[in-house]
Design a protein around this motif. Structure first.
Motif, PDB file in Angstrom:
ATOM      1  N   GLN A 284     -11.794 -24.659  17.078  1.00 27.89           N
ATOM      2  CA  GLN A 284     -12.334 -24.098  15.914  1.00 27.89           C
ATOM      3  C   GLN A 284     -11.468 -22.745  15.391  1.00 27.89           C
ATOM      4  OE1 GLN A 284     -16.917 -24.788  17.095  1.00 27.89           O
ATOM      5  NE2 GLN A 284     -16.008 -23.524  18.129  1.00 27.89           N
ATOM      6  N   PHE A 285     -11.746 -22.511  14.394  1.00 29.43           N
ATOM      7  CA  PHE A 285     -11.361 -21.083  13.906  1.00 29.43           C
ATOM      8  C   PHE A 285     -12.449 -20.099  13.499  1.00 29.43           C
ATOM      9  CE2 PHE A 285     -10.161 -18.057  10.527  1.00 29.43           C
ATOM     10  CZ  PHE A 285      -8.833 -17.648  11.085  1.00 29.43           C
ATOM     11  N   MET A 286     -12.490 -19.170  14.150  1.00 31.97           N
ATOM     12  CA  MET A 286     -13.678 -18.337  13.813  1.00 31.97           C
ATOM     13  C   MET A 286     -13.359 -16.815  13.536  1.00 31.97           C
ATOM     14  SD  MET A 286     -15.696 -19.431  17.168  1.00 31.97           S
ATOM     15  CE  MET A 286     -15.764 -20.922  17.718  1.00 31.97           C
ATOM     16  N   ILE A 287     -14.062 -16.165  12.800  1.00 32.84           N
ATOM     17  CA  ILE A 287     -13.844 -14.806  12.433  1.00 32.84           C
ATOM     18  C   ILE A 287     -15.292 -13.966  13.090  1.00 32.84           C
ATOM     19  CG2 ILE A 287     -13.846 -12.894  10.523  1.00 32.84           C
ATOM     20  CD1 ILE A 287     -12.433 -14.945   8.831  1.00 32.84           C
ATOM     21  N   TYR A 288     -14.911 -13.060  13.767  1.00 32.93           N
ATOM     22  CA  TYR A 288     -15.933 -12.076  14.612  1.00 32.93           C
ATOM     23  C   TYR A 288     -15.877 -10.631  14.089  1.00 32.93           C
ATOM     24  CZ  TYR A 288     -16.373 -15.795  17.971  1.00 32.93           C
ATOM     25  OH  TYR A 288     -16.752 -17.014  18.766  1.00 32.93           O
ATOM     26  N   ASP A 289     -16.966  -9.947  14.022  1.00 31.02           N
ATOM     27  CA  ASP A 289     -17.164  -8.594  13.712  1.00 31.02           C
ATOM     28  C   ASP A 289     -16.712  -7.948  15.046  1.00 31.02           C
ATOM     29  OD1 ASP A 289     -18.599  -5.992  14.031  1.00 31.02           O
ATOM     30  OD2 ASP A 289     -19.171  -6.593  12.048  1.00 31.02           O
ATOM     31  N   SER A 290     -15.670  -7.022  14.773  1.00 25.94           N
ATOM     32  CA  SER A 290     -15.352  -6.253  15.951  1.00 25.94           C
ATOM     33  C   SER A 290     -16.172  -5.103  16.813  1.00 25.94           C
ATOM     34  CB  SER A 290     -13.984  -5.271  15.285  1.00 25.94           C
ATOM     35  OG  SER A 290     -13.348  -4.532  16.468  1.00 25.94           O
ATOM     36  N   GLU A 291     -17.173  -4.815  16.244  1.00 22.11           N
ATOM     37  CA  GLU A 291     -18.136  -3.958  16.906  1.00 22.11           C
ATOM     38  C   GLU A 291     -19.129  -4.812  17.344  1.00 22.11           C
ATOM     39  OE1 GLU A 291     -18.689   0.055  15.009  1.00 22.11           O
ATOM     40  OE2 GLU A 291     -18.677  -1.150  13.393  1.00 22.11           O
TER      41      GLU A 291
ATOM     42  N   TRP B  86     -19.480  -8.584  17.712  1.00 24.20           N
ATOM     43  CA  TRP B  86     -19.077  -9.635  18.267  1.00 24.20           C
ATOM     44  C   TRP B  86     -20.091 -10.912  17.552  1.00 24.20           C
ATOM     45  CZ3 TRP B  86     -15.286 -12.012  20.390  1.00 24.20           C
ATOM     46  CH2 TRP B  86     -14.199 -11.332  21.171  1.00 24.20           C
ATOM     47  N   GLU B  87     -20.617 -10.559  16.377  1.00 25.42           N
ATOM     48  CA  GLU B  87     -21.063 -11.605  15.483  1.00 25.42           C
ATOM     49  C   GLU B  87     -20.354 -12.462  14.931  1.00 25.42           C
ATOM     50  OE1 GLU B  87     -24.721 -12.555  11.972  1.00 25.42           O
ATOM     51  OE2 GLU B  87     -24.339 -10.384  12.834  1.00 25.42           O
ATOM     52  N   CYS B  88     -20.490 -13.810  15.084  1.00 23.55           N
ATOM     53  CA  CYS B  88     -19.371 -14.642  14.378  1.00 23.55           C
ATOM     54  C   CYS B  88     -19.900 -14.938  12.792  1.00 23.55           C
ATOM     55  CB  CYS B  88     -19.342 -16.109  15.169  1.00 23.55           C
ATOM     56  SG  CYS B  88     -18.227 -17.361  14.438  1.00 23.55           S
ATOM     57  N   TYR B  89     -19.183 -14.411  11.853  1.00 18.45           N
ATOM     58  CA  TYR B  89     -19.497 -14.692  10.594  1.00 18.45           C
ATOM     59  C   TYR B  89     -18.961 -15.821  10.131  1.00 18.45           C
ATOM     60  CZ  TYR B  89     -20.407  -9.624  10.649  1.00 18.45           C
ATOM     61  OH  TYR B  89     -21.016  -8.318  10.938  1.00 18.45           O
ATOM     62  N   LEU B  90     -17.990 -16.552  10.298  1.00 15.06           N
ATOM     63  CA  LEU B  90     -17.536 -17.741   9.969  1.00 15.06           C
ATOM     64  C   LEU B  90     -16.981 -18.769  11.155  1.00 15.06           C
ATOM     65  CD1 LEU B  90     -16.504 -19.312   7.298  1.00 15.06           C
ATOM     66  CD2 LEU B  90     -14.434 -18.090   7.404  1.00 15.06           C
ATOM     67  N   ALA B  91     -17.377 -19.883  11.112  1.00 14.29           N
ATOM     68  CA  ALA B  91     -16.871 -20.884  12.226  1.00 14.29           C
ATOM     69  C   ALA B  91     -16.511 -22.059  11.226  1.00 14.29           C
ATOM     70  CB  ALA B  91     -17.683 -21.337  13.371  1.00 14.29           C
TER      71      ALA B  91
END
Length: 322
Positions: free
Chosen positions: A268-275, A277-282
């Motif tokens: 998987q490719f994921m994008i997380y919030d730096s502060e 750690w919520e995954c915004y896109l998977a």
């Protein structure tokens, strides 16, 4: 009389079959990693199960495993907050303990990919490296077989897979996955690679950090702009790792992760919030995937981490679909 006996037997057989089917469905529902199970887990405890020595362990093997156990136990104690940690035990001892005591579960650092890639121990590359390694949570329902949830370590360009950045990233990303299932943002671990109910609008208001080693040289910065219409910054490895470990305000960052689910393994490719750690896109990674075993086994491992044109097209498509 014979007809009556046959009918009685038929009714009994159908009743038994119905009971067995109901029991199976209940067991299946209980074992699935769903919100009900996670609400229970949240109020229960885990035992950290440490890696044990092989039967014919050399002094060097023992020293490596001791270091690995000490490091991962300390990391879990510091950063695992999903439920209470009860104790630390060797794997077999921990397994017996949780079988005998309700409300306790195994939490371990394991070779999560050994079922797929090899029948024996996975070879090592460098000091303390294990291919396809990740955090595994074995949860037990009554006397039934355990159902593990797992999250493999992302490769973060460290000297070894098991380092502060990759271990911390796995612990935080794994807990985020559990929270998203618990709150019904996604229905199960198997559905995690799908886009689910991700909030990609939040990505648009933040700067995407892209480490230099993920940039495809043919595409470059100008090429990225053709597909990604929001703020991004190509940064050093050091800044990328700072965003992971310390949480930089206003940034999101990408990670390649591998989630084993039953016999399947999702790259998987994921994008997380730096502060947060919520995954915004998977996104299920249809390109080549970057499972840590694949990276581990390749001499050109860095090529698996390049975000090429197809990657950016998938990101753009994923953001529009929510």
């Amino acid at each position: 009389m014979r007809k009556l006996s046959f009918l009685v037997l038929l009714v009994l057989a159908l009743g038994l079959q119905s009971c067995m089917l109901t029991a199976y469905m209940v067991a299946k529902e209980q074992l699935a990693l769903n919100p009900k199970v996670l609400n229970c887990l949240k109020d229960e405890k885990v035992v950290i199960a440490t890696m044990e020595y092989p039967k014919k362990a050399s002094a060097e093997d023992i020293e490596k495993i001791d270091r690995l156990n000490e490091f991962t136990v300390n990391m879990l104690k510091e950063h695992w907050t999903y439920c209470e940690i009860h104790d630390v035990m060797p794997f077999e001892e921990a397994k017996k303990f949780v079988w005998k005591n309700r409300g306790y579960h195994l939490l371990s650092i394991n070779n999560t990919g050994y079922r797929i890639v090899t029948n024996g121990p996975i070879p090592q590359r460098g000091d303390g490296d294990y291919g396809s390694i990740g955090i595994e949570l074995d949860y037990f329902v009554s006397a039934m077989k355990s159902k593990p949830a797992a999250f493999e370590f992302p490769f973060t360009m460290g000297e070894s897979f098991i380092n502060e950045v990759s271990t911390y990233a796995s612990i935080m990303a794994f807990q985020d996955m559990l929270k998203q299932i618990e709150t019904k943002k996604i229905p199960s671990q198997q559905s995690f690679p799908k886009n689910g109910k991700r909030n990609t609008d939040k990505i648009k208001n933040k700067t995407l950090l892209i480490p230099e080693y993920m940039v495809n040289n043919k595409l470059g910065e100008e090429g990225i702009k053709k597909y990604y219409k929001y703020d991004f910054e190509i940064c050093s490895k050091e800044k990328f790792e700072e965003a992971i470990l310390n949480g930089l305000e206003g940034y999101v960052f990408p990670l390649y992760n591998t989630v084993p689910a039953g016999k399947a393994t999702f790259n998987q490719f994921m994008i997380y919030d730096s502060e947060t750690w919520e995954c915004y896109l998977a996104l299920r990674f249809a390109q080549n995937g970057a499972s840590n075993y694949k990276i581990f086994a390749s001499k050109d491992y860095h090529d698996f981490l390049k975000m090429n044109k197809k990657t950016w097209k998938n990101i753009a498509k994923g953001m529009k679909s929510v």
